[in-house]
Scaffold this active site. Structure first.
Site, PDB file in Angstrom:
ATOM      1  CG  HIS A 149      -8.189  -0.259   0.343  1.00  0.00           C
ATOM      2  ND1 HIS A 149      -7.271   0.208   1.263  1.00  0.00           N
ATOM      3  CD2 HIS A 149      -7.890  -1.576   0.166  1.00  0.00           C
ATOM      4  CE1 HIS A 149      -6.453  -0.781   1.609  1.00  0.00           C
ATOM      5  NE2 HIS A 149      -6.824  -1.865   0.952  1.00  0.00           N
TER       6      HIS A 149
ATOM      7  CG  ASN B 139      -2.106  -0.905   1.053  1.00  0.00           C
ATOM      8  OD1 ASN B 139      -2.668  -0.998  -0.037  1.00  0.00           O
ATOM      9  ND2 ASN B 139      -2.484  -1.607   2.105  1.00  0.00           N
TER      10      ASN B 139
ATOM     11  CB  CYS C  37      -6.201  -5.793  -2.057  1.00  0.00           C
ATOM     12  SG  CYS C  37      -6.913  -5.160  -0.535  1.00  0.00           S
ATOM     13  CG  HIS C  38      -6.650  -9.448   2.408  1.00  0.00           C
ATOM     14  ND1 HIS C  38      -5.349  -9.564   2.838  1.00  0.00           N
ATOM     15  CD2 HIS C  38      -7.227  -8.527   3.194  1.00  0.00           C
ATOM     16  CE1 HIS C  38      -5.154  -8.746   3.855  1.00  0.00           C
ATOM     17  NE2 HIS C  38      -6.282  -8.112   4.093  1.00  0.00           N
TER      18      HIS C  38
END
Length: 436
Positions: free
Chosen positions: A199, A148, A169-170
């Site tokens: 996000h 990030n 990303c998870h």
């Protein structure tokens, strides 16, 4: 057998999970795992853990460990980045403490906001150096990028290098599992289409097949909200769902600082109402640091046998699909090459991607609902200007990025924003390149 390089392998727990995922595939059990970190002590721990993971899975990889990044990358088929430039101290602490002097509070500060801007500015140059090594030593590598601020990092890499990169990303698969628990439907039965930016992606469809056809599961999520069953730690996202009609992927503590609506210094009632954990990343880091020494001793103990469980990270599946041709769909962060029509060309978007022997192939989504695209644009503005600052060295774009950041602009006036940027640049010192 492929060579898989871990950059930042001193992130031992994350490296352990990814190695376990990779080596649990029989087709990858004899791969070469090359571990690199600039911290020899943490690297040594990760090397010990790598051998234990292999033993637990009865896999027989070739395991290498080196503090020489070029040696680790030489001939790599896949490279996985998991670095944190500047670490918890001094840089993350700086990102939190200096804004506090201006009354600007944050929760995570790694994606957007003034903390995300500074994290991007100190991380992008390191990633670009890494990519230049790859262009020389392993030009056909697939770079799996876990660092990030994801969108800023991947956007800069796509603009400044030729390396094939996907940001991972998870939050998409993780939130799907959380929602499945909230509505009482097994996650294995759920199909979804999710797209946007990292996000801040939204489930455009969230459904399951039934004997009568396809059931839209959004009414069940709405029922959770209406019955007051939203988890206490997830109130921000349920409120956003109430207002926007779609559910966002990243956690409530993250999302609260991407928008101007929740964290306000003159509205402590909002902090309490939505259960917003200020300074949450600081708290997590302190807990992790306090437990690390005990965890390290346990991991290094010759008597300790590791239990290896598959994680929900996409990385190993991508490698497996590219090596075997087994098709699978992941959500990846890639350049917007006509994928989302109402977001800017070239920005970093998070969309479904097909993976097989042809690599990572993003799937076009078309237009997002206009209000979702408009919300994302407020974040893309900040990402674009931060990337511009990093690639041009122009200080003015750092000010501009901070001026347009939704949370920063909601709290500070222009003079405060410029002074805050000056203070942060000075405090970072040599962690940042010189800006003009």
């Amino acid at each position: 057998m492929p060579k898989i390089t871990f950059i930042g392998a001193g992130s031992t727990v994350f490296a352990k999970n990814l190695m376990g995922d990779i080596l649990s595939y029989p087709e990858l059990a004899d791969a070469t795992i090359s571990l690199h970190d600039i911290d020899p002590e943490r690297l040594r721990t990760s090397e010990i853990v790598a051998h234990k993971v292999a033993e637990a899975l009865d896999a027989h990889p070739t395991i290498q460990a080196t503090t020489d990044r070029r040696a680790a990358l030489d001939g790599a088929d896949y490279a996985i980045s998991m670095i944190q430039v500047g670490g918890y101290k001094p840089c993350t602490v700086t990102d939190f403490e200096i804004p506090k002097k201006y009354g600007l509070r944050q929760t995570i500060a790694d994606t957007l906001g003034i903390g995300g801007i500074m994290r991007g500015l100190r991380t992008i140059p390191v990633l670009l150096d890494m990519c230049r090594d790859m262009e020389e030593l392993c030009p056909d590598v697939t770079f799996l990028q876990y660092v990030n601020p994801m969108a800023m990092n991947c956007w800069a890499i796509s603009r400044a290098t030729k390396i094939k990169t996907v940001g991972l990303c998870h939050s998409v698969q993780g939130t799907a599992a959380q929602l499945a628990r909230d509505i009482g439907v097994p996650v294995e039965e759920i199909n979804y289409v999710c797209a946007g930016i990292n996000h801040m992606a939204f489930y455009l469809r969230f459904e399951r097949k039934t004997e009568d056809g396809v059931e839209d599961l959004y009414p069940r999520i709405r029922q959770v909200l209406e019955e007051g069953r939203a988890p206490a730690w997830n109130l921000v996202r349920y409120e956003v769902f109430r207002r926007l009609g779609y559910f966002v992927t990243e956690s409530s503590e993250h999302f609260a600082e991407y928008v101007p609506w929740f964290i306000k210094r003159d509205r402590p009632d909002l902090i309490e109402k939505f259960n917003i954990p200020l300074d949450e990343y600081i708290r997590r880091c302190e807990v992790q640091i306090a437990s690390w020494e005990r965890m390290r001793q346990d991991l290094e103990n010759p008597e300790t046998r590791l239990e290896v469980r598959r994680s929900h990270e996409y990385g190993s599946g991508i490698i497996h699909s590219m090596e075997t041709g087994t098709p699978r769909v992941i959500n990846g962060n890639v350049p917007n090459d006509g994928l989302i029509h109402n977001l800017p060309e070239g920005c970093c978007v998070e969309v479904p991607c097909l993976v097989d022997k042809n690599g990572v192939q993003p799937i076009s989504v078309g237009n997002l609902p206009p209000h979702l695209a408009a919300l994302m644009q407020t974040n893309i503005n900040v990402q674009a200007l931060t990337v511009e600052a990093a690639l041009t060295g122009k200080r003015e774009h750092i000010y501009h990025a901070a001026m347009l950041d939704p949370h920063t602009a909601a709290e500070l006036d222009l003079e405060q924003i410029w002074n805050l940027v000056d203070d942060l640049i000075e405090a970072h010192g040599d962690w940042l390149p010189a800006y003009h």
